[in-house]
Scaffold this motif. Structure first.
Motif, mmCIF file in Angstrom:
data_model
loop_
_atom_site.group_PDB
_atom_site.id
_atom_site.type_symbol
_atom_site.label_atom_id
_atom_site.label_comp_id
_atom_site.label_asym_id
_atom_site.label_seq_id
_atom_site.Cartn_x
_atom_site.Cartn_y
_atom_site.Cartn_z
ATOM 1 N N THR A 1 0.740 -1.211 -0.043
ATOM 2 C CA THR A 1 -0.136 -0.007 -0.026
ATOM 3 C C THR A 1 0.892 1.134 0.148
ATOM 4 O O THR A 1 1.451 1.388 1.064
ATOM 5 C CB THR A 1 -0.916 -0.052 1.338
ATOM 6 O OG1 THR A 1 -1.468 -1.203 1.325
ATOM 7 C CG2 THR A 1 -2.031 0.975 1.048
ATOM 8 N N SER B 1 -5.346 9.641 11.573
ATOM 9 C CA SER B 1 -4.687 8.492 10.984
ATOM 10 C C SER B 1 -4.027 9.106 9.642
ATOM 11 O O SER B 1 -4.167 9.655 9.046
ATOM 12 C CB SER B 1 -5.696 7.315 10.243
ATOM 13 O OG SER B 1 -4.948 6.392 9.646
ATOM 14 N N HIS C 1 -2.430 6.623 8.044
ATOM 15 C CA HIS C 1 -2.377 5.709 6.734
ATOM 16 C C HIS C 1 -3.517 5.840 5.578
ATOM 17 O O HIS C 1 -4.414 6.576 5.818
ATOM 18 C CB HIS C 1 -3.113 4.500 7.567
ATOM 19 C CG HIS C 1 -2.578 3.119 6.790
ATOM 20 N ND1 HIS C 1 -3.450 2.718 5.822
ATOM 21 C CD2 HIS C 1 -1.498 2.261 7.037
ATOM 22 C CE1 HIS C 1 -2.766 1.620 5.563
ATOM 23 N NE2 HIS C 1 -1.617 1.116 6.221
ATOM 24 N N TYR D 1 -2.864 3.861 17.003
ATOM 25 C CA TYR D 1 -2.585 3.163 15.967
ATOM 26 C C TYR D 1 -1.907 1.744 15.975
ATOM 27 O O TYR D 1 -0.780 1.987 16.656
ATOM 28 C CB TYR D 1 -1.962 4.321 14.846
ATOM 29 C CG TYR D 1 -1.216 3.325 13.564
ATOM 30 C CD1 TYR D 1 -2.135 2.626 12.830
ATOM 31 C CD2 TYR D 1 0.004 3.708 13.140
ATOM 32 C CE1 TYR D 1 -1.466 1.982 11.464
ATOM 33 C CE2 TYR D 1 0.604 3.128 11.985
ATOM 34 C CZ TYR D 1 -0.331 2.240 11.306
ATOM 35 O OH TYR D 1 0.387 1.593 10.047
ATOM 36 N N GLY E 1 -0.540 -2.562 10.880
ATOM 37 C CA GLY E 1 -0.766 -3.756 10.385
ATOM 38 C C GLY E 1 -2.066 -4.246 10.892
ATOM 39 O O GLY E 1 -2.498 -5.364 10.340
ATOM 40 N N ARG E 2 -2.729 -3.473 11.715
ATOM 41 C CA ARG E 2 -3.985 -3.927 12.043
ATOM 42 C C ARG E 2 -5.240 -2.877 11.965
ATOM 43 O O ARG E 2 -6.175 -3.349 11.309
ATOM 44 C CB ARG E 2 -3.758 -4.243 13.751
ATOM 45 C CG ARG E 2 -3.277 -5.359 14.156
ATOM 46 C CD ARG E 2 -3.500 -5.845 15.569
ATOM 47 N NE ARG E 2 -2.697 -7.218 15.985
ATOM 48 C CZ ARG E 2 -1.859 -7.311 16.482
ATOM 49 N NH1 ARG E 2 -0.896 -6.050 16.870
ATOM 50 N NH2 ARG E 2 -1.148 -8.399 16.847
ATOM 51 N N GLY E 3 -4.833 -1.675 12.442
ATOM 52 C CA GLY E 3 -5.968 -0.611 12.223
ATOM 53 C C GLY E 3 -5.898 0.200 13.267
ATOM 54 O O GLY E 3 -4.557 0.516 14.001
ATOM 55 N N GLY F 1 -10.238 -1.533 11.468
ATOM 56 C CA GLY F 1 -9.049 -2.421 10.905
ATOM 57 C C GLY F 1 -9.558 -3.729 10.249
ATOM 58 O O GLY F 1 -10.578 -3.909 9.865
ATOM 59 N N SER G 1 -10.653 -4.382 3.023
ATOM 60 C CA SER G 1 -11.755 -3.867 3.932
ATOM 61 C C SER G 1 -11.085 -3.386 5.175
ATOM 62 O O SER G 1 -10.349 -3.930 5.844
ATOM 63 C CB SER G 1 -12.707 -5.011 3.981
ATOM 64 O OG SER G 1 -12.246 -6.259 4.227
ATOM 65 N N VAL G 2 -12.111 -2.343 5.482
ATOM 66 C CA VAL G 2 -11.949 -1.915 7.005
ATOM 67 C C VAL G 2 -13.231 -2.258 7.666
ATOM 68 O O VAL G 2 -14.161 -1.747 7.448
ATOM 69 C CB VAL G 2 -11.586 -0.256 6.876
ATOM 70 C CG1 VAL G 2 -11.623 0.315 8.518
ATOM 71 C CG2 VAL G 2 -10.308 0.062 6.217
ATOM 72 N N LEU H 1 5.866 -7.791 0.454
ATOM 73 C CA LEU H 1 5.657 -8.003 1.926
ATOM 74 C C LEU H 1 4.533 -7.133 2.395
ATOM 75 O O LEU H 1 4.616 -5.968 2.240
ATOM 76 C CB LEU H 1 6.840 -7.827 2.966
ATOM 77 C CG LEU H 1 7.958 -8.613 2.754
ATOM 78 C CD1 LEU H 1 8.914 -8.274 3.934
ATOM 79 C CD2 LEU H 1 7.556 -10.148 2.623
ATOM 80 N N GLY I 1 0.941 -6.399 4.837
ATOM 81 C CA GLY I 1 -0.081 -6.391 5.883
ATOM 82 C C GLY I 1 -1.473 -6.638 5.614
ATOM 83 O O GLY I 1 -2.434 -6.951 6.271
ATOM 84 N N ASN J 1 4.576 2.231 9.425
ATOM 85 C CA ASN J 1 4.845 0.785 9.545
ATOM 86 C C ASN J 1 5.811 0.282 9.006
ATOM 87 O O ASN J 1 6.458 -0.807 9.549
ATOM 88 C CB ASN J 1 3.678 -0.113 9.275
ATOM 89 C CG ASN J 1 3.189 0.406 8.005
ATOM 90 O OD1 ASN J 1 3.387 1.166 7.442
ATOM 91 N ND2 ASN J 1 2.520 -1.113 7.342
#
Ligand code: ADP
Ligand code: MG
Length: 622
Positions: free
Chosen positions: A330, A365, A367, A392, A395-397, A410, A428-429, A468, A470, A519
């Motif tokens: 991303t 955020s 992100h 934050y 890798g999760r949300g 997340g 998807s979030v 690589l 998340g 991240n």
């Protein structure tokens, strides 16, 4: 010339206007060389008054000519460094002592002339930088109220509206607020085709506004601008000493010992002092000692021209040895500007409610997913609330308190009670409020147009690619398939990314890691070379060794090519010097190469190796 002097020269970069080559030659050096040459001719014609063993003209020529060589040799000796100056001096004095005055003088002339040539080529390397630095305008016009005032570039601050007339240089990084034009960004991105700019376009300091007048809102000025960073990086890189430089210094010192040892041996075996002197004279290592910093300097300037700023010569060296390029997905392979494609509320929930909680939680955020959610809420007309306790989890949300409710937004690692994701490539979030699942927001991100060709080119130059991310397996696979990436690892937490990097390194691979996010910072630092996208977060850009200013992945390929070319040029110089020196010493020892010819070989080969490095100097930009 030794590297210490080369460095000292490099640090005194000045903003001299363009000068002709002739004017740059230090006049003292030039007169000194001509004087010694004249003395050589005079003594050569047999003017040896008052005596053959001590001709006055010869002594005057040697004193004048050897003066700079002696001072350098003393300086080197004081720092316990073995240098070519020292060995040349020994040979010159020895030649004079056995009455070979013409030889001594001629060799001195060669050495001085070679120094002048060498200084000129180092100058050209520094020019590539001066050229960079002198490029921004000194004053700019800024809108203050209704009027335009002219202020010094140093006084422009973030948020100022800067007016740029057609043909002018763009002085800041920013966004066009009005006007339409094309910009030549070749200095920043290496891309020679002009790009169209209009309201909303991002422009970079150091590019040239071409056909129209535009007004730009300054976002990054001075040292923070892309251009300022290039300059700063290049400045830093000049004073750093990459490993190859230390190797060059060591090699140069070894060659001096070899020459002196060879001379002693020659004398013991042949009892021929002239042959011994020739052995010393033939061995040169200036092509290595001066050619290496020149190559490093020039390749950094060249990489900057390709749109990459390399923070240190050592990183460029490591980049040349990389065998695997690791990508984050991303924001790196994708544009990082995902758009919401669908909102799926859980039964009994309202789509607006899902967006309200999701976007509010993501308010702070950085992100791309969070930013997309905030933008979408605005577009949809949903009033978001300011969250509290924002955290934050890379890798999760994110989690936050919104209007007294605890909200999680997340992936399934964070929102555990979310339903399994569908097979689509969308990201998807999931949103949960006070522990209950409220719904999911699907987002799609487009692949960077530059990615396809860049990945193909990386494969072509023999590099392995690894993705690589998340993100979910499906979206990762879909991107990898479209781009032809070799290996994919999905659903990774930042620490998993680190582990994989460590494992790859332990397996003997040398990695470049390309990323953009907060991240990614640890992985960027852990990889052999960390490469950040210019559009990435500040943390990523700080942690990285190389920044791709315009986020074009093709600039990465170009930079790897520059790094490899620099390496091969430096290595050619290393081996070339060793071969020439060893063969030359053998020929000198058996009497085939006389002292004058030996000195010619020394000076000629070192000039050739320095010229070899000079090939890396980028051409002058328009
Ligand atoms: P990548 O490695 O591709 O850059 P990240 O590690 O940033 O991806 O994120 C991995 C996954 O973590 C995302 O696909 C998303 O599911 C989730 N995630 C990360 N940050 C956020 C956020 N701010 N909001 C929602 N989900 C997020
Ligand atoms: Mg990312």
């Amino acid at each position: 010339m030794d590297t210490q002097t080369a460095h000292a020269h490099q640090q005194s970069v000045t903003l001299t206007p363009e000068e002709s080559l002739w004017h740059r030659i230090d006049t003292t050096d030039l007169w000194r060389t001509l004087f010694v040459a004249a003395c050589t001719i005079v003594v050569g014609f047999g003017v040896t008054w008052p005596g053959h063993a001590y001709p006055a003209v010869g002594i005057a020529g040697l004193v004048a000519g050897c003066w700079p060589i002696v001072t350098e040799a003393i300086e080197d000796a004081r720092q316990h460094r073995m240098s070519m100056e020292l060995s040349m001096l020994i040979a010159i004095v020895a030649a004079a002592a056995i009455g070979e005055w013409v030889t001594a003088l001629l060799v001195t002339t060669f050495v001085l002339a070679a120094e002048i040539l060498e200084d000129l080529s180092m100058d050209r390397g520094r020019d590539a930088l001066t050229d960079l630095m002198a490029f921004l305008p000194e004053t700019v016009r800024v809108r203050r109220g209704d009027a335009l005032t002219t202020v010094a570039l140093a006084d422009v601050t973030t948020g100022d509206a800067v007016a740029v007339a057609p043909g002018e240089r763009i002085p800041v990084d920013g966004v066009v607020v009005s006007g339409q034009s094309t910009a030549d960004q070749s200095r920043i991105t290496g891309e020679s085709l002009p790009v169209e700019i209009a309201a909303g376009s991002t422009v970079y300091a150091g590019s040239i506004n071409q056909v129209g007048a535009v007004e730009i809102r300054a976002e990054k000025v001075g040292a923070d601008s892309s251009y300022g960073r290039i300059i700063e990086a290049v400045r830093l890189a000049q004073s750093s000493e990459p490993p190859v430089q230390r190797l060059a210094d060591k090699l140069a010192a070894r060659l001096v010992y070899l020459a002196l040892g060879g001379a002693v041996l020659t004398y013991i075996v042949t009892r021929d002092l002239t042959a011994a002197i020739s052995v010393i004279l033939v061995a040169g290592a200036c092509g290595v000692a001066a050619g290496t910093p020149l190559a490093v300097l020039a390749s950094i300037a060249r990489a900057a021209r390709c749109g990459a700023f390399v923070k240190d010569g050592a990183h460029l060296e490591e980049l040349s040895a990389v065998d695997t390029v690791v990508f984050d997905k991303t924001g790196t392979l994708t544009e990082g500007t995902p758009r919401v494609t669908q909102v799926i509320p859980a039964s009994g929930r309202d789509a607006d409610e899902v967006v309200l909680f999701g976007a509010s939680a993501e308010y702070y955020s950085e992100h791309p997913l969070g930013k997309a959610l905030a933008a979408y809420a605005k577009e949809r007309g949903v009033e978001t609330a300011l969250p509290e306790d924002f955290t934050y989890q890379p890798g999760r949300g994110v989690s936050a308190t919104v209007d007294g409710h605890i909200v999680l937004a997340g992936n399934r690692a964070l929102v555990e009670n979310a339903p399994a994701d569908s097979g689509s490539a969308a990201t998807s979030v999931h949103v949960a409020v006070d522990g209950s699942y409220y719904g999911s927001i699907l987002l799609a991100d487009s692949i960077r147009p530059s990615a396809q060709r860049a990945i193909a080119d990386l494969h072509e130059v023999g590099l392995r690619t690894l993705l690589l991310t998340g993100d979910r397996e499906q979206s990762a696979q879909s991107v990898a398939r479209q781009l032809g990436i070799d290996t994919v690892r999905a659903e990774l937490l930042p620490e998993d990314k680190l582990q994989i990097i460590d494992a790859e390194k332990a397996a003997g691979h040398s990695l470049a890691m390309v990323g953009d996010g907060v991240n990614d910072a640890p992985a960027l630092a852990r990889a052999n070379v960390g490469i950040a996208m210019g559009s990435g977060t500040d943390i990523a850009r700080e942690s990285a060794d190389v920044v791709l200013i315009s986020s074009d992945l093709n600039d990465l390929v170009a930079t790897i090519r520059v790094a490899r070319r620099a390496r091969s040029i430096v290595m050619t110089n290393f081996f070339g010097t060793i071969i020439v020196d060893v063969i030359g010493m053998i020929l000198a020892a058996i009497g085939i190469l006389g002292p004058v010819l030996a000195a010619l070989v020394h000076v000629g080969s070192e000039t050739a190796f320095i010229a070899n490095s000079a090939r890396l100097i980028p051409g002058r930009a328009k």
